[in-house]
Design a protein around this motif. Structure first.
Motif, mmCIF file in Angstrom:
data_model
loop_
_atom_site.group_PDB
_atom_site.id
_atom_site.type_symbol
_atom_site.label_atom_id
_atom_site.label_comp_id
_atom_site.label_asym_id
_atom_site.label_seq_id
_atom_site.Cartn_x
_atom_site.Cartn_y
_atom_site.Cartn_z
ATOM 1 N N TYR A 29 -16.660 16.211 -41.414
ATOM 2 C CA TYR A 29 -17.158 17.344 -40.648
ATOM 3 C C TYR A 29 -17.339 18.611 -41.490
ATOM 4 C CZ TYR A 29 -16.694 14.618 -36.403
ATOM 5 O OH TYR A 29 -16.852 13.662 -35.444
ATOM 6 N N GLN A 30 -16.453 18.810 -42.431
ATOM 7 C CA GLN A 30 -16.573 19.986 -43.285
ATOM 8 C C GLN A 30 -17.849 19.902 -44.130
ATOM 9 O OE1 GLN A 30 -14.455 22.635 -43.151
ATOM 10 N NE2 GLN A 30 -15.914 23.662 -44.488
ATOM 11 N N ALA A 31 -18.082 18.718 -44.678
ATOM 12 C CA ALA A 31 -19.290 18.507 -45.477
ATOM 13 C C ALA A 31 -20.537 18.629 -44.600
ATOM 14 C CB ALA A 31 -19.239 17.140 -46.150
ATOM 15 N N ALA A 32 -20.455 18.108 -43.375
ATOM 16 C CA ALA A 32 -21.587 18.185 -42.445
ATOM 17 C C ALA A 32 -21.900 19.645 -42.091
ATOM 18 C CB ALA A 32 -21.281 17.389 -41.180
ATOM 19 N N LYS A 33 -20.850 20.411 -41.942
ATOM 20 C CA LYS A 33 -21.018 21.831 -41.644
ATOM 21 C C LYS A 33 -21.761 22.524 -42.794
ATOM 22 C CE LYS A 33 -18.131 25.890 -40.983
ATOM 23 N NZ LYS A 33 -16.764 26.355 -41.306
ATOM 24 N N MET A 38 -27.452 24.691 -44.949
ATOM 25 C CA MET A 38 -28.495 24.698 -45.976
ATOM 26 C C MET A 38 -29.851 25.018 -45.389
ATOM 27 S SD MET A 38 -27.456 21.432 -48.278
ATOM 28 C CE MET A 38 -25.944 21.427 -49.230
ATOM 29 N N ARG A 39 -30.633 25.748 -46.176
ATOM 30 C CA ARG A 39 -31.973 26.131 -45.739
ATOM 31 C C ARG A 39 -33.014 25.664 -46.745
ATOM 32 N NH1 ARG A 39 -29.769 25.992 -41.937
ATOM 33 N NH2 ARG A 39 -29.034 27.625 -40.539
ATOM 34 N N LYS A 63 -35.988 19.662 -46.565
ATOM 35 C CA LYS A 63 -35.942 19.465 -45.115
ATOM 36 C C LYS A 63 -34.540 19.764 -44.617
ATOM 37 C CE LYS A 63 -37.177 16.253 -41.413
ATOM 38 N NZ LYS A 63 -37.407 14.840 -41.060
ATOM 39 N N GLU A 64 -34.471 20.702 -43.686
ATOM 40 C CA GLU A 64 -33.166 21.102 -43.163
ATOM 41 C C GLU A 64 -32.568 20.010 -42.278
ATOM 42 O OE1 GLU A 64 -33.565 25.033 -41.498
ATOM 43 O OE2 GLU A 64 -34.366 25.829 -43.372
ATOM 44 N N HIS A 65 -31.321 20.192 -41.947
ATOM 45 C CA HIS A 65 -30.535 19.107 -41.347
ATOM 46 C C HIS A 65 -31.148 18.451 -40.117
ATOM 47 C CE1 HIS A 65 -28.847 21.237 -37.804
ATOM 48 N NE2 HIS A 65 -29.073 22.306 -38.533
#
Length: 132
Positions: A29-33, A38-39, A63-65
């Motif tokens: 979750y931390q990495a996903a956050k 990221m932009r 490409k953003e998340h």
DNA sequence: GCCAACGTTGGC
DNA sequence: GCCAACGTTGGC
């Protein structure tokens, strides 16, 4: 961004070309956050974990998340990054540890985290180290 | 190959 | 909601 080179390396990233490739498989979750923060246009260091243990290049978010297709649970996200360049001289974890100005980096403090932020000052320091 | 650090799971 | 057990990551 960290990857084991026998799973996904800077060379494979380079071959993926200007369209880039999804940075998926993140199940933390931390990495996903951090992925979500990221932009488009953001640059990231590409780090080889386990084998090499060094920053080998730079990629750019194109490409953003979005939902990670490899995640059956639908809880985690991916971004797409494209290859920008390889560092002339890879910067090893050992060298980063030696530099006291970089001792606050998550790379050192949280060795298990696979996607992490970096401040612009540290970015410049490492970038300069990689050009020598 | 080992182990520290840390995240997740499941019983209570 | 706590915490023991377990699994994973990644440096050494």
């Amino acid at each position: 961004m960290k990857s084991e080179p026998d799973v996904w390396s800077i060379e494979q990233q380079k071959k993926a070309g200007i369209k880039g490739a999804p940075w998926d498989g993140v199940r933390n979750y931390q990495a996903a956050k951090n992925l979500k923060a990221m932009r488009n246009g953001d640059r990231c260091f590409f780090y080889h974990s386990n084998i090499g243990k060094e920053i080998v290049g730079i990629v750019e978010v194109v490409k953003e998340h979005y939902l990670d297709k490899t995640d059956p649970s639908g809880r985690f996200v991916a971004v797409t990054v494209k290859f920008l360049e390889k560092l002339v001289k890879p910067i090893t974890l050992e060298e980063i540890k030696k530099n006291k100005q970089l001792s606050h980096l998550s790379l050192i403090k949280q060795s298990r985290l696979s996607v992490m932020p970096i401040d612009s000052k540290s970015w410049k320091i490492i970038n300069n180290m990689g050009k020598i």
